[in-house]
Design a protein around this motif. Structure first.
Motif, PDB file in Angstrom:
ATOM      1  N   LEU A 254       0.827  -1.202   0.000  1.00 57.40           N
ATOM      2  CA  LEU A 254       0.000   0.000   0.000  1.00 57.40           C
ATOM      3  C   LEU A 254       0.867   1.260   0.000  1.00 57.40           C
ATOM      4  N   ILE A 255       1.904   1.272   0.827  1.00 56.76           N
ATOM      5  CA  ILE A 255       2.818   2.419   0.866  1.00 56.76           C
ATOM      6  C   ILE A 255       3.445   2.632  -0.506  1.00 56.76           C
ATOM      7  N   TYR A 256       3.888   1.560  -1.140  1.00 57.32           N
ATOM      8  CA  TYR A 256       4.488   1.661  -2.471  1.00 57.32           C
ATOM      9  C   TYR A 256       3.501   2.269  -3.463  1.00 57.32           C
ATOM     10  N   LYS A 257       2.268   1.800  -3.448  1.00 60.99           N
ATOM     11  CA  LYS A 257       1.264   2.301  -4.385  1.00 60.99           C
ATOM     12  C   LYS A 257       0.973   3.786  -4.156  1.00 60.99           C
ATOM     13  N   VAL A 258       0.878   4.189  -2.898  1.00 58.32           N
ATOM     14  CA  VAL A 258       0.623   5.598  -2.582  1.00 58.32           C
ATOM     15  C   VAL A 258       1.779   6.473  -3.059  1.00 58.32           C
ATOM     16  N   VAL A 259       3.004   6.045  -2.779  1.00 57.19           N
ATOM     17  CA  VAL A 259       4.172   6.818  -3.210  1.00 57.19           C
ATOM     18  C   VAL A 259       4.238   6.874  -4.732  1.00 57.19           C
ATOM     19  N   ARG A 260       4.008   5.754  -5.397  1.00 57.49           N
ATOM     20  CA  ARG A 260       4.044   5.712  -6.866  1.00 57.49           C
ATOM     21  C   ARG A 260       3.008   6.658  -7.459  1.00 57.49           C
ATOM     22  N   TRP A 261       1.845   6.770  -6.828  1.00 52.29           N
ATOM     23  CA  TRP A 261       0.793   7.649  -7.321  1.00 52.29           C
ATOM     24  C   TRP A 261       1.064   9.113  -6.977  1.00 52.29           C
ATOM     25  N   ALA A 262       1.443   9.376  -5.722  1.00 49.92           N
ATOM     26  CA  ALA A 262       1.539  10.756  -5.238  1.00 49.92           C
ATOM     27  C   ALA A 262       2.858  11.435  -5.587  1.00 49.92           C
ATOM     28  N   ILE A 263       3.967  10.733  -5.405  1.00 49.87           N
ATOM     29  CA  ILE A 263       5.287  11.331  -5.643  1.00 49.87           C
ATOM     30  C   ILE A 263       6.206  10.288  -6.286  1.00 49.87           C
ATOM     31  N   PRO A 264       5.965   9.983  -7.537  1.00 48.29           N
ATOM     32  CA  PRO A 264       6.723   8.920  -8.198  1.00 48.29           C
ATOM     33  C   PRO A 264       8.232   9.176  -8.244  1.00 48.29           C
ATOM     34  N   ASP A 265       8.654  10.431  -8.190  1.00 48.35           N
ATOM     35  CA  ASP A 265      10.100  10.712  -8.192  1.00 48.35           C
ATOM     36  C   ASP A 265      10.810  10.092  -6.990  1.00 48.35           C
ATOM     37  N   MET A 266      10.075   9.850  -5.910  1.00 46.92           N
ATOM     38  CA  MET A 266      10.671   9.221  -4.729  1.00 46.92           C
ATOM     39  C   MET A 266      11.165   7.812  -5.030  1.00 46.92           C
ATOM     40  N   LEU A 267      10.670   7.207  -6.092  1.00 43.92           N
ATOM     41  CA  LEU A 267      11.081   5.849  -6.452  1.00 43.92           C
ATOM     42  C   LEU A 267      12.271   5.844  -7.399  1.00 43.92           C
ATOM     43  N   ASN A 268      12.781   7.018  -7.727  1.00 46.55           N
ATOM     44  CA  ASN A 268      13.938   7.148  -8.607  1.00 46.55           C
ATOM     45  C   ASN A 268      15.213   7.006  -7.773  1.00 46.55           C
ATOM     46  N   PRO A 269      15.977   5.933  -7.963  1.00 44.49           N
ATOM     47  CA  PRO A 269      17.173   5.713  -7.145  1.00 44.49           C
ATOM     48  C   PRO A 269      18.224   6.820  -7.289  1.00 44.49           C
ATOM     49  N   GLU A 270      18.307   7.444  -8.459  1.00 42.71           N
ATOM     50  CA  GLU A 270      19.283   8.525  -8.634  1.00 42.71           C
ATOM     51  C   GLU A 270      18.912   9.735  -7.777  1.00 42.71           C
ATOM     52  N   LEU A 271      17.620  10.045  -7.706  1.00 43.46           N
ATOM     53  CA  LEU A 271      17.176  11.168  -6.894  1.00 43.46           C
ATOM     54  C   LEU A 271      17.423  10.904  -5.411  1.00 43.46           C
ATOM     55  N   THR A 272      17.008   9.734  -4.946  1.00 48.34           N
ATOM     56  CA  THR A 272      17.181   9.452  -3.522  1.00 48.34           C
ATOM     57  C   THR A 272      18.664   9.330  -3.156  1.00 48.34           C
ATOM     58  N   ALA A 273      19.480   8.854  -4.081  1.00 49.95           N
ATOM     59  CA  ALA A 273      20.926   8.798  -3.821  1.00 49.95           C
ATOM     60  C   ALA A 273      21.495  10.206  -3.685  1.00 49.95           C
ATOM     61  N   SER A 274      21.018  11.134  -4.522  1.00 47.84           N
ATOM     62  CA  SER A 274      21.515  12.516  -4.420  1.00 47.84           C
ATOM     63  C   SER A 274      21.075  13.138  -3.101  1.00 47.84           C
TER      64      SER A 274
END
Length: 68
Positions: free
Chosen positions: A30-50
């Motif tokens: 459920l958390i994954y689905k909410v994040v994917r819908w609301a703030i998909p950039d959070m699932l980008n490994p390059e962004l979170t690594a930066s």
């Protein structure tokens, strides 16, 4: 390793003690689905690594938090 233990502790994943296979719980899915819908950039490994790098630089006082 501590990240996996925390995800397990808060109920986002289950770990099979015998096989060590990790599976997401309903809560984790459920958390994954909410994040994917609301703030998909959070699932980008390059962004979170930066972000991790920036936070580490702030912690080491290499840059000011306002700059980050």
């Amino acid at each position: 390793m501590w990240i996996i233990k925390k995800l397990n502790r808060i109920g986002y994943i289950d770990t099979n003690a015998k096989t060590q296979i990790l599976t997401p719980t309903n809560k984790g899915e459920l958390i994954y689905k909410v994040v994917r819908w609301a703030i998909p950039d959070m699932l980008n490994p390059e962004l979170t690594a930066s972000w991790e790098k920036g936070l580490e630089m702030v912690a080491k006082r290499e840059i000011e938090s306002e700059v980050f």
